[in-house]
Motif scaffolding. Structure first.
Motif, PDB file in Angstrom:
ATOM      1  N   PHE A 124       0.856  -1.187   0.000  1.00 60.48           N
ATOM      2  CA  PHE A 124       0.000   0.000   0.000  1.00 60.48           C
ATOM      3  C   PHE A 124       0.890   1.235   0.000  1.00 60.48           C
ATOM      4  N   TYR A 125       0.601   2.159  -0.907  1.00 59.58           N
ATOM      5  CA  TYR A 125       1.349   3.407  -1.010  1.00 59.58           C
ATOM      6  C   TYR A 125       0.342   4.553  -0.964  1.00 59.58           C
ATOM      7  N   SER A 126       0.320   5.313   0.130  1.00 61.94           N
ATOM      8  CA  SER A 126      -0.699   6.351   0.281  1.00 61.94           C
ATOM      9  C   SER A 126      -0.558   7.472  -0.746  1.00 61.94           C
ATOM     10  N   CYS A 127       0.638   7.729  -1.218  1.00 60.73           N
ATOM     11  CA  CYS A 127       0.856   8.818  -2.182  1.00 60.73           C
ATOM     12  C   CYS A 127       0.945   8.329  -3.622  1.00 60.73           C
ATOM     13  N   ASN A 128       0.794   7.036  -3.831  1.00 57.00           N
ATOM     14  CA  ASN A 128       0.874   6.494  -5.186  1.00 57.00           C
ATOM     15  C   ASN A 128       0.006   5.242  -5.262  1.00 57.00           C
ATOM     16  N   SER A 129      -1.290   5.428  -5.153  1.00 56.91           N
ATOM     17  CA  SER A 129      -2.202   4.286  -5.070  1.00 56.91           C
ATOM     18  C   SER A 129      -2.164   3.408  -6.311  1.00 56.91           C
ATOM     19  N   GLY A 130      -1.658   3.909  -7.427  1.00 52.90           N
ATOM     20  CA  GLY A 130      -1.542   3.097  -8.628  1.00 52.90           C
ATOM     21  C   GLY A 130      -0.518   1.984  -8.478  1.00 52.90           C
ATOM     22  N   SER A 131       0.337   2.083  -7.471  1.00 51.11           N
ATOM     23  CA  SER A 131       1.343   1.043  -7.220  1.00 51.11           C
ATOM     24  C   SER A 131       0.883   0.021  -6.192  1.00 51.11           C
ATOM     25  N   ASN A 132      -0.295   0.216  -5.591  1.00 55.39           N
ATOM     26  CA  ASN A 132      -0.803  -0.750  -4.621  1.00 55.39           C
ATOM     27  C   ASN A 132      -0.946  -2.124  -5.289  1.00 55.39           C
ATOM     28  N   PHE A 133      -0.741  -3.167  -4.516  1.00 58.05           N
ATOM     29  CA  PHE A 133      -0.891  -4.509  -5.065  1.00 58.05           C
ATOM     30  C   PHE A 133      -1.343  -5.480  -3.992  1.00 58.05           C
TER      31      PHE A 133
END
Length: 182
Positions: A124-133
Motif C-alpha cells: 500500500f502506497y498512500s501517495c501512489n495508489s496506482g502502485s498498490n498490489f
C-alpha cells in the motif's frame, strides 16, 4: 536490521513484479512434530521512538515499524507473517507478507526449516495508489527458509525464541520472538 533491509528489498521486488493472481499451492512439503515449548504464536517487532506531527500538531504517524511472526502447530503446520511500515510524515508505505506451510525441526543442528506451500504479498502506497498490489506468491517465491534457534528465559520469566540464519554465529544478527496471541 539485516532482516528489515531484506524485507524492504523483497517489497521492492514484489512491487515491481507483475504476475497473474493464480494461487500457487505446493502440495507435499516436509514436516515434523514441533517441540512442545515452541508450539504457538511468536512475535518479533520494532518501531521508531520518534513520531511525525503536522504543522498544526496533528499526529501523522510513526516513521518505521516492522514485525515478524511465526505460528507453529504441534503437527508441523506453520505460518509466517511480516509487516513493514514506513512513513515520512506525508506518505505511508506498507508491506504485508503471509506464508502458510509446514516446518521441520532438526534437533541435531538446533534448526528448523520452514517450507511455504502458499503465500500472499500486499503493498500500500498512500501517495501512489496506482502502485498498490495484492497478489499470490509465485512458485519461485515459495522457497524453504532454514533458521537456527535457541530458547531462553529472561530475568523476568519471559520466554524467548531466538533465531539466526547461521548456527550459533555471533556475527549473525539474532531475532528475538516472544510468545503472543492474536
Amino acid at each position: 536490521m539485516k532482516v528489515a533491509i531484506l524485507g524492504m528489498a523483497l517489497l521492492m521486488v514484489v512491487a515491481c513484479s507483475k504476475s497473474s493472481d493464480d494461487e500457487v499451492v505446493i502440495p507435499d512439503t516436509p514436516r515434523s512434530e514441533v517441540p512442545e515449548a515452541l508450539t504457538g504464536k511468536w512475535l518479533n517487532g520494532t518501531f521508531s521512538m520518534s513520531n511525525w506531527y503536522t504543522y498544526d500538531g496533528q499526529y501523522a504517524g510513526n516513521p518505521f515499524s516492522s514485525s515478524r511472526a511465526f505460528q507453529f502447530s504441534r503437527n508441523g503446520d506453520a505460518e509466517f507473517f511480516q509487516v513493514i511500515v514506513s512513513n515520512d510524515g506525508a506518505c505511508t508505505r506498507q508491506a504485508f507478507t503471509e506464508f502458510k506451510g509446514t516446518v521441520q525441526f532438526d534437533a541435531t543442528t538446533q534448526s528448523f526449516t520452514f517450507y511455504p506451500r502458499q503465500g500472499r504479498f500486499r503493498g500500500f502506497y498512500s501517495c501512489n495508489s496506482g502502485s498498490n498490489f495484492d497478489r499470490s506468491a509465485t512458485r519461485d517465491e515459495l522457497k524453504p527458509i532454514k533458521l537456527y534457534w535457541n530458547g531462553y528465559e529472561d530475568e523476568f520469566g519471559q520466554a524467548w525464541l531466538v533465531t539466526r540464519f547461521g548456527p550459533n554465529d555471533p556475527d549473525t544478527q539474532a531475532s528475538y520472538f516472544r510468545p503472543t496471541s492474536w
